[in-house]
Design a protein around this motif. Sequence first.
Motif, short mmCIF file in Angstrom:
data_model
loop_
_atom_site.label_atom_id
_atom_site.label_comp_id
_atom_site.label_asym_id
_atom_site.label_seq_id
_atom_site.Cartn_x
_atom_site.Cartn_y
_atom_site.Cartn_z
N LEU A 300 -4.19 2.80 -10.86
CA LEU A 300 -3.03 2.42 -10.04
C LEU A 300 -1.98 1.69 -10.86
O LEU A 300 -0.77 1.89 -10.66
CB LEU A 300 -3.49 1.57 -8.86
N PHE A 301 -2.41 0.84 -11.79
CA PHE A 301 -1.44 0.16 -12.66
C PHE A 301 -0.70 1.17 -13.55
O PHE A 301 0.46 0.96 -13.91
CB PHE A 301 -2.13 -0.89 -13.52
N LEU A 302 -1.38 2.24 -13.91
CA LEU A 302 -0.73 3.25 -14.75
C LEU A 302 0.40 3.97 -14.02
O LEU A 302 1.41 4.33 -14.62
CB LEU A 302 -1.77 4.28 -15.21
N VAL A 303 0.23 4.17 -12.71
CA VAL A 303 1.24 4.94 -11.95
C VAL A 303 2.21 4.06 -11.20
O VAL A 303 3.25 4.53 -10.72
CB VAL A 303 0.55 5.92 -10.97
N LEU A 304 1.92 2.74 -11.08
CA LEU A 304 2.80 1.84 -10.33
C LEU A 304 4.09 1.60 -11.11
O LEU A 304 4.04 1.19 -12.28
CB LEU A 304 2.09 0.51 -10.07
N PRO A 305 5.25 1.82 -10.52
CA PRO A 305 6.52 1.58 -11.23
C PRO A 305 6.64 0.12 -11.66
O PRO A 305 6.27 -0.79 -10.91
CB PRO A 305 7.58 1.95 -10.20
N ARG A 306 7.15 -0.12 -12.85
CA ARG A 306 7.36 -1.49 -13.36
C ARG A 306 8.69 -1.99 -12.83
O ARG A 306 9.71 -1.95 -13.52
CB ARG A 306 7.34 -1.49 -14.89
N ASP A 307 8.68 -2.43 -11.60
CA ASP A 307 9.91 -2.85 -10.92
C ASP A 307 9.60 -4.05 -10.05
O ASP A 307 8.50 -4.16 -9.48
CB ASP A 307 10.45 -1.69 -10.07
N SER A 308 10.56 -4.96 -9.93
CA SER A 308 10.33 -6.19 -9.15
C SER A 308 10.02 -5.90 -7.69
O SER A 308 9.39 -6.73 -7.01
CB SER A 308 11.55 -7.11 -9.25
N ALA A 309 10.42 -4.73 -7.19
CA ALA A 309 10.12 -4.38 -5.80
C ALA A 309 8.62 -4.23 -5.57
O ALA A 309 8.15 -4.31 -4.43
CB ALA A 309 10.84 -3.08 -5.42
N PHE A 310 7.86 -4.04 -6.65
CA PHE A 310 6.42 -3.82 -6.53
C PHE A 310 5.61 -5.02 -7.05
O PHE A 310 4.42 -4.88 -7.30
CB PHE A 310 6.02 -2.56 -7.31
N LYS A 311 6.25 -6.19 -7.19
CA LYS A 311 5.55 -7.31 -7.81
C LYS A 311 4.36 -7.79 -6.97
O LYS A 311 3.32 -8.17 -7.52
CB LYS A 311 6.51 -8.47 -8.09
N TRP A 312 4.49 -7.76 -5.64
CA TRP A 312 3.38 -8.23 -4.81
C TRP A 312 2.24 -7.22 -4.80
O TRP A 312 1.07 -7.60 -4.69
CB TRP A 312 3.86 -8.52 -3.39
N VAL A 313 2.57 -5.94 -4.94
CA VAL A 313 1.53 -4.92 -5.08
C VAL A 313 0.77 -5.15 -6.39
O VAL A 313 -0.47 -5.09 -6.44
CB VAL A 313 2.13 -3.50 -5.04
N ALA A 314 1.54 -5.42 -7.47
CA ALA A 314 0.91 -5.68 -8.77
C ALA A 314 0.01 -6.92 -8.70
O ALA A 314 -1.09 -6.93 -9.27
CB ALA A 314 1.98 -5.86 -9.84
N LEU A 315 0.48 -7.96 -8.01
CA LEU A 315 -0.33 -9.17 -7.88
C LEU A 315 -1.61 -8.89 -7.11
O LEU A 315 -2.70 -9.35 -7.50
CB LEU A 315 0.49 -10.26 -7.17
N ALA A 316 -1.51 -8.12 -6.01
CA ALA A 316 -2.69 -7.77 -5.23
C ALA A 316 -3.68 -6.97 -6.05
O ALA A 316 -4.91 -7.19 -5.98
CB ALA A 316 -2.27 -6.99 -3.98
N LEU A 317 -3.17 -6.04 -6.86
CA LEU A 317 -4.05 -5.25 -7.71
C LEU A 317 -4.75 -6.13 -8.75
O LEU A 317 -5.95 -5.97 -9.02
CB LEU A 317 -3.25 -4.16 -8.43
N MET A 318 -4.02 -7.10 -9.31
CA MET A 318 -4.62 -7.99 -10.29
C MET A 318 -5.72 -8.83 -9.66
O MET A 318 -6.80 -9.01 -10.23
CB MET A 318 -3.57 -8.90 -10.92
#
Length: 433
Positions: A300-318
């Motif tokens: 999921l981290f590989l396909v998740l766009p590196r954009d501030s709109a997805f920061k909470w998704v990235a945090l949840a994944l971490m």
Amino acid sequence: MTKSRKWVSFLILSMTGGVIYQVAYIRFVFLGPTAQALDLSAQDYANIISVFGIVAMVMYFFGGWFADKFSPKVLVVTALVGTGVADLYLGSVPGYWGILAAHVLMAVMGMGLYWSALVKAIGMLGDSSEQGRLFGFLEGVRGVTSTVVGFVGTAIVASSVAEAAGVLWLIRLYGVLCFVYAVLVWLFVKGDEQRLAGLGSSTVTLRQLGRAARNKYTWLIGGTVMLMYCFYTTLGYFSPLLEHQYGMAAALIGVIGVVRTYVFQFVAGPAGGVVVDKVTRSTPRFLRWMFAGCAGVALLFLVLPRDSAFKWVALALMFALCLLVFASRGVYWAQVGEVEVPENERGGVIGLASGLAYLPDAFLPTVSAWWIGDPSAKPAVPEHGGGYTTLFLFLLAMALLGVGLTTLTDRTRRRELAAHAARTVPEAAPVAP
């Protein structure tokens, strides 16, 4: 020893575990600011961390010898004082070679003198019926202490004009705390010498290592832990990912680092043990689930766009990854008992498997820093190392290997149990004419 004195000794000893490793692993909370504070490039700091990992790996083998030859209390006090000296020296920013020497000293103190001595000191506080409870609470107290100290440290760094200056004050504070706990251990920790003598030897001999090398479970267990440890040792690199590529506020990074590193330690570990006991009833089977989950997060981290709109998704994944990793850390050494490694071989198996298991500390910080470069630079992803894409591809590969290795361990154990059951079933009685 009175009951109150026993629990005072236990509490003080357990709390030392939440202090002595803080500076050695400060990168898990403040990676970039620590490199800046020590006036190092990200790559130079990573190289020093790798040297620390190499020395620590070697020191694990000598820890048992020290614990057998000297008083555990004296070793714990010596390790705390030595680490305090290293911390305060590090806080003076002594240059590359001085910083390297300080990390080598921390590895010798923490893994050579402290850890095996702490295990013996805790073990002699109770009889055989209390060992599980003592070591379970040891992890809990260590986790709570690390969390409290970590949040205090985050507040110190956040209140500083510059993060780097705050990190230096934090390193010095941890050094002072090591001296404080050394005094507390010396004054208040008491031990039962009869129980200490009954704990037996902690030294891992060459003969034990030779037997361990011939035991297939040494390589299966050591390889499994090594693959999961790849995820653990790279968790510190998620802070610059969140800050510089997902736009997470810098003020939150320290808090997130404490939660990621310490809160999950005392929450996920016991939870993993409960799931193994009540649900999977097999540690390799449970770890296979964890590796499968880690593979999903890496993908999921590989396909998740590196954009501030997805920061909470990235945090949840971490945080999901942290749950999987720390739940695994709580149980993976349980495999040694579960596969019934003979008592007289366990020291060798654990020693050799540990050398393999913690191998990522010796190379992965250097390699990860080369992949990622300086995350604050523009462009954020460097061309020479492949950036976070390479890191997540590597972690995905490690997770898939982990699924395969735990499956092999599970099937090997089931075949052994089936063969044992076949040997013990009595032959059918002949039918009377």
